[in-house]
Write a protein that holds these residues in place. Structure first.
Motif, short mmCIF file in Angstrom:
data_model
loop_
_atom_site.label_atom_id
_atom_site.label_comp_id
_atom_site.label_asym_id
_atom_site.label_seq_id
_atom_site.Cartn_x
_atom_site.Cartn_y
_atom_site.Cartn_z
N LEU A 273 0.83 -1.20 0.00
CA LEU A 273 0.00 0.00 0.00
C LEU A 273 0.87 1.26 0.00
CD1 LEU A 273 -2.85 1.18 0.13
CD2 LEU A 273 -2.72 1.04 2.62
N GLU A 274 1.90 1.27 0.82
CA GLU A 274 2.77 2.45 0.89
C GLU A 274 3.48 2.71 -0.43
OE1 GLU A 274 5.44 1.97 4.15
OE2 GLU A 274 3.90 2.31 5.69
N ARG A 275 3.97 1.66 -1.05
CA ARG A 275 4.66 1.84 -2.34
C ARG A 275 3.71 2.32 -3.42
NH1 ARG A 275 7.42 -3.48 -4.08
NH2 ARG A 275 8.12 -2.12 -5.79
N ALA A 276 2.51 1.76 -3.45
CA ALA A 276 1.53 2.15 -4.47
C ALA A 276 1.07 3.59 -4.26
CB ALA A 276 0.34 1.20 -4.43
N VAL A 277 0.79 3.96 -3.02
CA VAL A 277 0.36 5.32 -2.72
C VAL A 277 1.46 6.32 -3.07
CG1 VAL A 277 -0.17 6.90 -0.82
CG2 VAL A 277 -1.37 4.72 -1.00
N GLY A 278 2.70 5.99 -2.71
CA GLY A 278 3.81 6.89 -3.02
C GLY A 278 3.97 7.11 -4.51
N ALA A 279 3.83 6.04 -5.29
CA ALA A 279 3.96 6.17 -6.74
C ALA A 279 2.80 6.98 -7.32
CB ALA A 279 4.00 4.78 -7.38
N ALA A 280 1.58 6.73 -6.85
CA ALA A 280 0.41 7.44 -7.37
C ALA A 280 0.50 8.95 -7.09
CB ALA A 280 -0.86 6.87 -6.78
N ARG A 281 1.03 9.30 -5.94
CA ARG A 281 1.13 10.71 -5.58
C ARG A 281 2.10 11.49 -6.47
NH1 ARG A 281 1.10 9.98 1.03
NH2 ARG A 281 -1.17 10.31 1.30
N GLN A 282 3.00 10.76 -7.12
CA GLN A 282 3.98 11.42 -7.97
C GLN A 282 3.72 11.18 -9.46
OE1 GLN A 282 8.13 10.94 -6.62
NE2 GLN A 282 7.31 9.88 -4.83
N ALA A 283 2.63 10.49 -9.77
CA ALA A 283 2.39 10.08 -11.16
C ALA A 283 2.06 11.27 -12.07
CB ALA A 283 1.26 9.07 -11.21
N ASP A 284 2.57 11.18 -13.28
CA ASP A 284 2.18 12.11 -14.34
C ASP A 284 1.11 11.48 -15.23
OD1 ASP A 284 4.32 14.18 -13.83
OD2 ASP A 284 5.58 12.45 -14.27
N LEU A 285 1.08 10.16 -15.23
CA LEU A 285 0.10 9.41 -16.02
C LEU A 285 -0.31 8.18 -15.23
CD1 LEU A 285 -1.42 8.65 -18.68
CD2 LEU A 285 0.72 7.59 -19.46
N PHE A 286 -1.61 7.95 -15.12
CA PHE A 286 -2.15 6.79 -14.41
C PHE A 286 -3.02 6.02 -15.39
CE2 PHE A 286 -5.21 4.43 -11.92
CZ PHE A 286 -4.50 3.99 -10.81
N ILE A 287 -2.70 4.72 -15.57
CA ILE A 287 -3.44 3.88 -16.51
C ILE A 287 -4.06 2.71 -15.77
CG2 ILE A 287 -3.35 2.64 -18.70
CD1 ILE A 287 -0.61 3.94 -19.21
N ALA A 288 -5.38 2.60 -15.83
CA ALA A 288 -6.09 1.45 -15.26
C ALA A 288 -6.37 0.47 -16.40
CB ALA A 288 -7.38 1.90 -14.60
N ILE A 289 -5.95 -0.78 -16.22
CA ILE A 289 -6.10 -1.79 -17.28
C ILE A 289 -6.86 -2.99 -16.74
CG2 ILE A 289 -4.89 -3.29 -18.90
CD1 ILE A 289 -2.50 -1.43 -18.74
#
Length: 241
Positions: A170-186
């Motif tokens: 959860l911590e790794r995913a949240v950290g990445a999402a907070r810095q994302a320039d592009l988010f892709i749901a597949i």
């Protein structure tokens, strides 16, 4: 659809940090049954929601274990599809890509993806019920073995209904999402929390939000929407890049 694929390919090229969230849809083309699909054989009269719980395991650990052994064999009988392979290749050419998966089948790793944040665990690993010790198991026992450290019964290392997402994932995913320039749901609706919260965090960072799914979902504020299967779109997306 081709214009949307090109639009997404361009978004990937200009985005320093990309986060991809995958769900059961990307594994469907490999033949992996989802929780929404009818069960087969002995399991046809049971609902997964009634088996994938701590209470069900406590009530009848042998029965739940055997169901998971059946699921494991099903997963091992299939291969990663073109979508898995294309995504692994995309990660190679775009090293900042972070992959978060809700799937427990391990197909991303088998396709060559080296770094995977497993939101719901991995069906091929086990830990003990009482203390969470990793339990390595040889062969395919019909009953859950005992933990060599504490004698607690082994269980699959997956997140059951009523359990929380493992804190490191959860911590790794949240950290990445907070810095994302592009988010892709597949292959996922990304509307059930906490997975849905990842898209919200990325959106709050000003990220472009994209979706690849053959069916309409309730994801809000989409910038790019591609209504097709991942195994069809991702290889084409790789070619555009």
């Amino acid at each position: 659809m081709q214009s949307a694929i090109q639009q997404l390919a361009e978004a990937i090229q200009r985005s320093p940090r990309v986060v991809v969230l995958t769900g059961s849809g990307i594994s469907a083309d490999s033949g992996v049954p989802t929780f929404r699909d009818p069960q087969e054989g002995l399991w046809a009269k049971f609902q997964p929601q009634d088996l994938a719980t701590p209470d069900a395991f406590l009530h009848d650990p042998d029965f739940v274990w055997q169901w998971y052994q059946w699921r494991r064999k099903r997963v091992l009988s299939v291969e990663p599809n073109a979508g898995h392979r294309a995504l692994a290749r995309l990660a190679e050419v775009h090293p900042s890509l972070t992959l978060v998966t809700q799937n427990v089948d391990g197909l991303h790793q088998r396709a060559g993806h080296r770094e995977v944040i497993e939101f719901h665990g991995n069906i091929h690993r086990n830990h003990c019920f009482d203390n969470g010790h990793e339990v390595r198991i040889k062969g395919h026992p019909e009953k859950p073995p005992r933990c060599p450290l504490c004698e607690s019964l082994a269980r699959p290392s997956v997140v059951w209904f009523g359990e929380t997402i493992p804190e490191p994932a959860l911590e790794r995913a949240v950290g990445a999402a907070r810095q994302a320039d592009l988010f892709i749901a597949i292959g996922t609706s990304a509307t059930v929390y906490p997975a849905a919260g990842l898209a919200d965090l990325a959106r709050g960072n000003g990220a472009t939000i994209a979706e690849i799914n053959p069916e309409a979902t309730q994801m809000a504020a989409l910038d790019i929407s591609i209504r097709a299967r991942a195994a069809q779109v991702l290889p084409a997306l790789l070619e555009e890049g």
